[in-house]
Scaffold this active site. Structure first.
Site, PDB file in Angstrom:
ATOM      1  N   CYS A  45      58.783 -43.163  -5.594  1.00 58.43           N
ATOM      2  CA  CYS A  45      60.249 -42.874  -5.276  1.00 58.43           C
ATOM      3  C   CYS A  45      60.120 -43.100  -3.813  1.00 58.43           C
ATOM      4  CB  CYS A  45      60.548 -41.431  -5.514  1.00 58.43           C
ATOM      5  SG  CYS A  45      62.240 -40.998  -4.647  1.00 58.43           S
ATOM      6  N   CYS A  89       0.771  -1.223  -0.127  1.00 56.04           N
ATOM      7  CA  CYS A  89      -0.069  -0.120  -0.033  1.00 56.04           C
ATOM      8  C   CYS A  89       1.047   1.494   0.127  1.00 56.04           C
ATOM      9  CB  CYS A  89      -0.826   0.128   1.200  1.00 56.04           C
ATOM     10  SG  CYS A  89      -1.624   1.466   1.587  1.00 56.04           S
ATOM     11  N   HIS A 110      75.825 -49.293 -10.793  1.00 53.16           N
ATOM     12  CA  HIS A 110      75.047 -50.534 -11.460  1.00 53.16           C
ATOM     13  C   HIS A 110      75.671 -50.877 -12.826  1.00 53.16           C
ATOM     14  CE1 HIS A 110      72.993 -47.370 -13.730  1.00 53.16           C
ATOM     15  NE2 HIS A 110      72.711 -48.354 -14.496  1.00 53.16           N
ATOM     16  N   CYS A 152      66.668 -49.708 -18.943  1.00 57.10           N
ATOM     17  CA  CYS A 152      67.497 -49.981 -17.567  1.00 57.10           C
ATOM     18  C   CYS A 152      66.670 -49.930 -16.557  1.00 57.10           C
ATOM     19  CB  CYS A 152      68.659 -48.828 -17.534  1.00 57.10           C
ATOM     20  SG  CYS A 152      69.586 -48.907 -15.878  1.00 57.10           S
ATOM     21  N   CYS A 172      64.590 -36.223  -7.394  1.00 55.38           N
ATOM     22  CA  CYS A 172      64.996 -35.985  -6.196  1.00 55.38           C
ATOM     23  C   CYS A 172      66.551 -36.389  -5.723  1.00 55.38           C
ATOM     24  CB  CYS A 172      64.160 -36.033  -5.025  1.00 55.38           C
ATOM     25  SG  CYS A 172      64.462 -37.946  -4.446  1.00 55.38           S
ATOM     26  N   CYS A 211      61.648 -53.955  -7.964  1.00 57.58           N
ATOM     27  CA  CYS A 211      60.972 -53.906  -6.711  1.00 57.58           C
ATOM     28  C   CYS A 211      60.503 -52.696  -5.922  1.00 57.58           C
ATOM     29  CB  CYS A 211      61.873 -54.656  -5.693  1.00 57.58           C
ATOM     30  SG  CYS A 211      63.488 -53.572  -5.147  1.00 57.58           S
TER      31      CYS A 211
HETATM   32 ZN    ZN Z   1      -2.738   0.815   3.458  1.00 51.54          ZN
HETATM   33 ZN    ZN Z   2      65.124 -54.471  -6.558  1.00 53.01          ZN
HETATM   34 ZN    ZN Z   3      71.558 -47.717 -16.321  1.00 53.84          ZN
HETATM   35 ZN    ZN Z   4      62.452 -38.891  -5.044  1.00 52.60          ZN
END
Ligand code: ZN
Ligand code: ZN
Ligand code: ZN
Ligand code: ZN
Ligand code: ZN
Ligand code: ZN
Ligand code: ZN
Length: 531
Positions: free
Chosen positions: A283, A167, A319, A296, A303, A311
């Site tokens: 890793c 209103c 190596h 290989c 790192c 493994c």
């Molecule tokens: Zn009113």
């Molecule tokens: Zn190994």
């Molecule tokens: Zn190697």
């Molecule tokens: Zn690493």
């Protein structure tokens, strides 16, 4: 993904009479929703929108003996939830209307005078002119101004997007009668009157907790109304899309909305995680995923750490082609997990466990729907056309029915893995007192899941092999009996799993979650509302 789509391929009714009674029959009946709730899902189109709205309006108008704009104001106040209105009935009509800011018509002399003595003069307090009573308007609240001033007031209100216009009198809380608004506006500003009408209609969709747009893409243009006032439910739109009425995602029960959302966000990682697990090793020092390139088997991480690819153990750099200095791993050793806790890889493995099962059941659903479905339909058609057989044998409804249940339970299974991944992942906060309960409930849940899995596979196998049209009558009778029993078991197990999730597991969480109720036939179907 296939498991996300829902299509209504078969329309049939479940007739309990021809299903064999067994011990679970009582349980099913107890769990079944009252029949009238089933039909309370409506699909509204642009054409039927006025009808849908009018229904609710006239219910309130009759119930409380109020005008249409008052009924509308009340319904907007309660976000169009009829149950909200019914719940407050015991407060009394006056109180309820006052709470919603609705002022009822007072016996006012002005309105009466206006119609009986249109030549009388009154003073308009907005334009300060003296105006004959024939061209002034008195609202329900008793406040009276000249038509021109009202019209400008309405114009400005609609212009600024208001559908409820108060209103003009300072501090008067009353809403203007929409018939007056429409009448005055259409005289001078017909376009504004139309816009006002549109606002009123749209309010039914926008300010309404019981109505939501179907989330189909491309959009089917329907809005779904859930008459029960329920939020946690799943609905199937006539366009065949099934969706969750709470989060608007595709149907996902028995997985709760928030978990489903998390799961989907993570799901895009699923394939990625699988690849990492299959093609990389962590890793041993920094736990980053390493990919091998070249032949290989001594691999060096960024790192600086070297590792044996065979493994995964850490080694020195020294190596030859055939051996790594000071390292041998040809002998099989029991898992030394825990010692070299590679938590991120374990996390991934855990995720893969659930994701694989989620996906396998989802894929099965796809095959059972797209391949088995049409095959069964064809078999039923052949069976029913074989007029040499007795009528009871020719009836192939049980196959269609069992198939429908198979699809629903397949999805339940698939989604149960999404739920389990988060429920048992330690990510959701559980109540301190709920820790012990969690182990117990988890056992129960996993037992149910295992059983459901077994029975769903059995049902799937049975249906795939049930070439009823080529079977002798005795075999059909046998297969039908088996199917009916399996369907009942699967239904019971699904129902129990929903119950376990809702009552035993979700109650342990700090943040409460609710899932839609179990529907053996899948989400409730919304019926097209006719204009
Ligand atoms: Zn009113
Ligand atoms: Zn190994
Ligand atoms: Zn190697
Ligand atoms: Zn690493
Ligand atoms: Zn005036
Ligand atoms: Zn739709
Ligand atoms: Zn949801």
């Amino acid at each position: 993904m296939a498991s996300d789509e829902e299509e209504e391929e078969y329309g049939y009714f479940y007739d309990d009479d021809d299903a064999e009674e067994d011990a679970s029959a009582g349980l099913e009946q107890a769990a079944a929703p009252p029949p009238e709730r089933r039909a309370d899902y409506w699909a509204i189109t642009q054409e039927s929108l006025p009808t849908a709205q009018k229904e609710d309006l006239s219910t309130v108008m009759n119930l409380l003996n109020v005008k249409q704009h008052q009924a509308r104001a009340l319904l907007i106040h309660h976000r169009w939830r009829m149950d909200g209105v019914y719940d407050r009935l015991d407060k009394g009509r006056e109180r309820m209307l006052r709470d919603a800011g609705i002022v009822l018509q007072e016996n006012n002399i002005m309105a009466a005078t206006g119609s009986t003595m249109p030549w009388r003069i009154m003073h308009c307090n907005v334009c300060f002119e003296d105006i004959p009573m024939g061209v002034v308007l008195t609202m329900d609240c008793g406040h009276c101004f000249c038509n021109d001033c009202w019209t400008q007031h309405f114009y400005a209100a609609v212009e600024s997007g208001k559908k409820q216009i108060r209103c003009m009198e300072v501090k008067c809380p009353a809403f203007c009668d929409e018939d007056h608004v429409r009448r005055l506006l259409s005289r001078k500003y017909p376009e504004m009157a139309k816009r006002f009408n549109r606002f009123l209609l749209e309010s039914y969709l926008e300010d309404n907790d019981s109505v939501k747009w179907c989330p189909s893409a491309p959009n089917c243009g329907r809005a779904i109304r859930v008459g029960t006032g329920e939020r946690y439910c799943e609905v199937e739109c006539p366009c065949s899309l099934s969706f969750c009425f709470n989060c608007m995602a595709h149907a996902h029960s028995p997985c709760p909305c928030t978990i489903w959302e998390k799961w989907n966000a993570k799901r895009t990682e699923g394939e990625n995680i699988k690849w990492i697990l299959a093609n990389t090793k962590s890793c041993p020092k920094c736990f980053k995923a390493i990919e091998k390139n070249g032949g290989c088997n001594l691999v060096r991480c960024n790192c600086g750490q070297c590792m044996c690819w065979l493994c995964g153990g850490g080694t020195g750099l020294d190596h030859t082609w055939t051996s790594i200095a000071g390292h041998s791993c040809n002998r099989y050793k029991e898992e030394t997990r825990g010692k070299t806790a590679d938590s991120s890889r374990e996390q991934m493995q855990r995720y893969k466990h659930y994701y694989d099962r989620f996906k396998i059941h989802g894929d099965s659903y796809g095959v059972e729907k797209q391949k088995l479905g049409p095959t069964l339909l064809e078999r039923v058609r052949l069976l029913e056309a074989d007029l040499k057989r007795p009528l009871t044998i020719r009836d192939g409804d049980w196959l269609i029915r069992a198939h429908r249940r198979l699809l629903v339970s397949r999805q339940v299974l698939s989604r149960s893995y999404a739920f389990a991944y988060y429920m048992f992942g330690g990510e959701l906060r559980t109540r301190p007192c709920g820790r012990a309960g969690l182990a117990v409930a988890r056992n129960l849940f996993e037992d149910q899941q295992e059983q459901l899995e077994q029975h769903v596979e059995r049902l799937s196998e049975l249906l795939a092999g049930a070439d009823a049209a080529a079977m002798p009558e005795a075999e059909i009778v046998q297969a039908k009996q088996k199917a009916v029993t399996l369907v009942k078991t699967v239904e019971r197990l699904c129902g129990e799993m929903y119950k376990c999730i809702q009552d035993e597991l979700l109650t342990l969480l700090v943040e409460p979650m609710t899932i839609a109720a179990y529907r053996p036939d899948g989400p409730d179907k919304a019926e097209e509302l006719t204009a």
